[in-house]
Design a protein around this motif. Sequence first.
Motif, PDB file in Angstrom:
ATOM      1  N   ASP A   1     -45.650  30.213  13.028  1.00  0.00           N
ATOM      2  CA  ASP A   1     -44.384  29.585  12.427  1.00  0.00           C
ATOM      3  C   ASP A   1     -43.571  30.412  12.923  1.00  0.00           C
ATOM      4  O   ASP A   1     -43.003  31.418  13.803  1.00  0.00           O
ATOM      5  CB  ASP A   1     -44.409  30.677  11.164  1.00  0.00           C
ATOM      6  N   ASP A   2     -42.229  29.518  13.353  1.00  0.00           N
ATOM      7  CA  ASP A   2     -41.004  29.475  14.396  1.00  0.00           C
ATOM      8  C   ASP A   2     -40.620  30.775  13.708  1.00  0.00           C
ATOM      9  O   ASP A   2     -39.863  31.497  15.135  1.00  0.00           O
ATOM     10  CB  ASP A   2     -40.804  28.227  14.009  1.00  0.00           C
ATOM     11  N   ALA A   3     -40.056  31.330  12.816  1.00  0.00           N
ATOM     12  CA  ALA A   3     -39.778  32.813  11.988  1.00  0.00           C
ATOM     13  C   ALA A   3     -40.883  34.357  12.496  1.00  0.00           C
ATOM     14  O   ALA A   3     -39.414  34.958  12.740  1.00  0.00           O
ATOM     15  CB  ALA A   3     -39.668  33.598  10.303  1.00  0.00           C
ATOM     16  N   PHE A   4     -41.739  33.422  13.246  1.00  0.00           N
ATOM     17  CA  PHE A   4     -42.290  34.582  13.862  1.00  0.00           C
ATOM     18  C   PHE A   4     -42.066  34.827  15.325  1.00  0.00           C
ATOM     19  O   PHE A   4     -42.738  36.080  15.340  1.00  0.00           O
ATOM     20  CB  PHE A   4     -43.877  34.728  13.285  1.00  0.00           C
ATOM     21  N   VAL A   5     -41.786  34.325  16.235  1.00  0.00           N
ATOM     22  CA  VAL A   5     -42.045  33.949  16.849  1.00  0.00           C
ATOM     23  C   VAL A   5     -41.346  34.860  17.675  1.00  0.00           C
ATOM     24  O   VAL A   5     -41.145  35.623  18.393  1.00  0.00           O
ATOM     25  CB  VAL A   5     -41.500  32.610  17.682  1.00  0.00           C
ATOM     26  N   LYS A   6     -39.716  34.971  17.525  1.00  0.00           N
ATOM     27  CA  LYS A   6     -38.978  37.070  17.550  1.00  0.00           C
ATOM     28  C   LYS A   6     -39.320  37.665  18.277  1.00  0.00           C
ATOM     29  O   LYS A   6     -39.351  39.129  18.457  1.00  0.00           O
ATOM     30  CB  LYS A   6     -38.747  37.189  16.551  1.00  0.00           C
ATOM     31  N   TYR A   7     -41.181  37.994  16.798  1.00  0.00           N
ATOM     32  CA  TYR A   7     -41.763  39.708  16.986  1.00  0.00           C
ATOM     33  C   TYR A   7     -42.667  39.672  18.518  1.00  0.00           C
ATOM     34  O   TYR A   7     -43.602  40.541  19.059  1.00  0.00           O
ATOM     35  CB  TYR A   7     -42.697  39.892  16.084  1.00  0.00           C
ATOM     36  N   VAL A   8     -42.838  38.520  19.349  1.00  0.00           N
ATOM     37  CA  VAL A   8     -43.703  38.123  20.018  1.00  0.00           C
ATOM     38  C   VAL A   8     -42.924  38.835  21.485  1.00  0.00           C
ATOM     39  O   VAL A   8     -41.936  38.488  21.637  1.00  0.00           O
ATOM     40  CB  VAL A   8     -44.623  36.984  20.584  1.00  0.00           C
ATOM     41  N   ARG A   9     -43.973  39.972  22.277  1.00  0.00           N
ATOM     42  CA  ARG A   9     -43.801  40.948  23.505  1.00  0.00           C
ATOM     43  C   ARG A   9     -44.067  39.806  24.721  1.00  0.00           C
ATOM     44  O   ARG A   9     -43.733  40.005  25.777  1.00  0.00           O
ATOM     45  CB  ARG A   9     -43.621  41.813  23.278  1.00  0.00           C
ATOM     46  N   ALA A  10     -45.380  39.625  24.591  1.00  0.00           N
ATOM     47  CA  ALA A  10     -46.197  38.902  25.615  1.00  0.00           C
ATOM     48  C   ALA A  10     -47.423  38.306  25.038  1.00  0.00           C
ATOM     49  O   ALA A  10     -47.885  38.022  24.296  1.00  0.00           O
ATOM     50  CB  ALA A  10     -46.860  40.510  26.397  1.00  0.00           C
ATOM     51  N   VAL A  11     -47.334  36.678  25.891  1.00  0.00           N
ATOM     52  CA  VAL A  11     -48.402  36.245  25.745  1.00  0.00           C
ATOM     53  C   VAL A  11     -48.503  35.510  26.751  1.00  0.00           C
ATOM     54  O   VAL A  11     -48.182  35.742  28.122  1.00  0.00           O
ATOM     55  CB  VAL A  11     -48.110  35.000  24.864  1.00  0.00           C
ATOM     56  N   GLY A  12     -50.518  35.440  26.943  1.00  0.00           N
ATOM     57  CA  GLY A  12     -50.750  34.947  28.436  1.00  0.00           C
ATOM     58  C   GLY A  12     -52.013  34.762  28.516  1.00  0.00           C
ATOM     59  O   GLY A  12     -52.688  34.432  27.789  1.00  0.00           O
TER      60      GLY A  12
END
Length: 257
Positions: A121-132
């Motif tokens: 969900d869009d509101a949770f994206v701010k907590y992402v630190r790394a993705v790959g």
Amino acid sequence: AVFGDATMDEKVAERALFKADFLSALATRYQALIKRGRHVVLCGDWNIAPCAQRDRAGVPSSVPISVNPSREWLHEQLDSHLTDVFRAAHPHVNHAFTCWNVASGAQLNNYGSRIDYFLMDDAFVKYVRAVGVAQSHHGSDHAPVFCSFSRDAWPVFDSSQPTPALACSMLYPGRQSKVDEIFSLASGNGREPDYLAAPLRAKASASSVKAPAKRKAPPEKSIRDFFAVKNPKPPLEVSPITTQTPSTKHSPASTAK
């Protein structure tokens, strides 16, 4: 975790209808959780390339954009409730494929598709630190995808808010089954599935003919022997794609319909 049925480019009517029903039920479920104030993180083998040109090998940009019902469903979710986190963090990265036809050696030339990814969900994206994508991690026709979050993403549990109910609770049989079998305890004839029933063992008859002698079986191995690694090799180096903190939801190219 989500598995989206592969429907051979929507050509098989029965499987395509099943997948459409599954995706519709999934949307109903996660949207209900969001309305209750929950965050939603969905990950798995979706069998849907978000953009036919960018997320599938061998599709030139000059080819008209391919749209099928599954991709239309995905775009609707991305335009309303969810974010493709990898594309938000890496808007300009191409060839980030996660699946290949290993029987033909397609992984050697990275000729595949990106069908494994995180949606949240869009509101949770701010907590992402790394993705790959860990493309160098071999052993399957799918590459592992990873996502890490900041500590702020996990607040102290509020006991006054009930946990979400399970969508399905089922004893898996230990063999490959159809998805529709998982949601039914009884088979079509009203009996329990074979894998839930106690196995029947034939009793030896006193008048049975003595069986011929068999070759001596090799000594039974322990569970430790089963997991022992023969000729251990040095660990593989995992070279994930350089990660960034997501700044935008998704690039225009990934949302083209």
